[in-house]
Design an enzyme around this catalytic site. Structure first.
Site, PDB file in Angstrom:
ATOM      1  N   HIS A 162      97.679  88.070 -16.233  1.00 53.52           N
ATOM      2  CA  HIS A 162      99.052  88.549 -16.084  1.00 53.52           C
ATOM      3  C   HIS A 162     100.038  87.417 -15.812  1.00 53.52           C
ATOM      4  O   HIS A 162     101.246  87.604 -15.940  1.00 53.52           O
ATOM      5  CB  HIS A 162      99.145  89.639 -15.013  1.00 53.52           C
ATOM      6  N   ASP A 207      91.597  90.362 -16.073  1.00 50.75           N
ATOM      7  CA  ASP A 207      92.785  89.651 -15.613  1.00 50.75           C
ATOM      8  C   ASP A 207      92.525  88.171 -15.380  1.00 50.75           C
ATOM      9  O   ASP A 207      92.894  87.599 -14.352  1.00 50.75           O
ATOM     10  CB  ASP A 207      93.367  90.282 -14.345  1.00 50.75           C
ATOM     11  N   SER A 252      99.360  84.453  -7.559  1.00 53.13           N
ATOM     12  CA  SER A 252      98.401  84.883  -8.574  1.00 53.13           C
ATOM     13  C   SER A 252      97.872  83.694  -9.367  1.00 53.13           C
ATOM     14  O   SER A 252      98.638  82.854  -9.844  1.00 53.13           O
ATOM     15  CB  SER A 252      99.061  85.870  -9.538  1.00 53.13           C
TER      16      SER A 252
END
Length: 359
Positions: A97, A128, A211
């Site tokens: 992402h 992911d 992230s």
């Protein structure tokens, strides 16, 4: 805890103990030698405790010195995130992402303000994870060392490294709160909608921009890639403090190695029924199962005789009410596992024995 505050408190504690001993002198039959021994024991504990604090702080500083140079900031056209240097060839692992639909990126390392360029190798949204590669890896590029996520234990101290809110080379501290979590990402807030098994839950702060970074133990090993933080729907879907999740190192390595070697994921290890489905509701508008929209030819459901229009209500012993609950149930299985699918067809309940395929 702040070491300076800790040092300031200990003399006060020692003084309080001494006052207590003096106040009880008239009512106590202990000898002066006993009292002197107690006082000396209390005083001896002070430097020992301070030494433990210094050792812990030194441990933090060593981990940061060892690992932070391997954590980078990744900037696309719109999104910003973090990444971990995977090898000395310039491969960097991050979240899918973070890269989104983009193919080129600007990368900043921890010890330089110079922007480097990188290109996407491959992205695997189902887990992911993604790998990008620097066009011109700089000299001295340091790859991170990945640990055995199977040895991660609840209560371990961990550090999260990344670029929260664009603040590059930031470090937060917490513990491992739980292991083996199965978590489904949102898909309407930049997430991939993936259901990911065996995630590490941590109390270390995970904020936007973290992230793709590193969750690190005190042995300077990356044990996970921070991916998302929990949200609290009762307060407007804002982040729930102290509840973050990281993809375990074993999964990161398995996916990254395949992408680097083959350019794509060839062995996901993720079980699949081989269907396209959607959530259906009952007469009370409550989620009541997953309707099979399409059956993949030769897939697990096809071989078991399932058809479009079937409504799945149970996988093994797990009730299925939504497409998310089906994904989470499958996340706990392995390709090749045998299980039973309970479904309704034309209003009649049926069961089928299924050998799960691979996603």
């Amino acid at each position: 805890m702040d070491a300076r505050r800790f040092r300031a408190r200990w003399p006060a504690v020692a003084a309080a103990a001494l006052v207590c001993c003096l106040g009880l002198l008239s009512a106590c039959s202990a000898s002066s030698a006993t009292r002197e021994k107690e006082d000396s024991t209390t005083q001896a504990a002070v430097p020992k405790a301070l030494g433990a604090v210094d050792d812990l702080q030194d441990g933090y500083l060593k981990v940061i010195k060892d690992v932070l140079p391997s954590v980078v900031q990744i900037q696309g056209r719109r999104d910003l995130g973090s990444g971990v240097v995977y090898d000395d060839q310039g491969h960097i692992v991050t979240n899918a992402h973070v890269v989104g639909d983009e193919k080129t990126f600007r990368v900043t390392t921890a010890n330089s303000e110079n922007e480097l360029t990188a290109e996407l190798v491959s992205s695997y949204p189902q887990q992911d994870l993604a790998v990008i590669k620097l066009d011109d890896p700089p000299d001295g590029l340091k790859a991170a060392r990945f640990g055995d996520s199977g040895k991660v234990e609840v209560g371990q101290i961990v550090l999260a490294m990344g670029s929260p809110l664009g603040l590059s080379s930031s470090v937060t501290q917490g513990i491992v709160s739980a292991t083996g979590r199965t978590v489904t990402e949102g898909s309407d807030d930049g997430g991939t909608g993936a259901t990911i098994a065996n995630m590490v839950q941590t109390s270390a702060a995970i904020n936007p921009g973290n992230s793709g970074g590193a969750l690190v133990n005190l042995d300077s090993e990356v044990i996970g890639v921070p991916t998302l933080a929990a949200v609290d729907p009762d307060v407007g879907d804002s982040a729930a403090p102290g509840i973050g999740f990281a993809i375990p190192a074993s999964t990161v390595q398995k996916i990254a190695d395949q992408i680097i070697e083959d350019g794509r994921v060839t062995d996901s290890g993720r079980a699949a029924l081989g269907i396209t489905g959607r959530t259906v509701v009952n007469d009370e508008f409550q989620a009541a199962g997953v309707a099979v929209v399409e059956v993949q030819s030769g897939g697990a459901a096809d071989k078991a005789g399932m058809k479009p229009g079937d409504i799945i209500t149970r996988l093994g012993d797990t009730d299925i009410t939504t497409i998310t609950s089906l994904s989470e149930a499958l996340a706990g299985e392995q390709p090749g596992d045998r299980t039973t699918v309970t479904f309704t067809r034309d209003g009649n309940e049926q069961k089928a024995d299924v050998t799960l395929g691979e996603q």
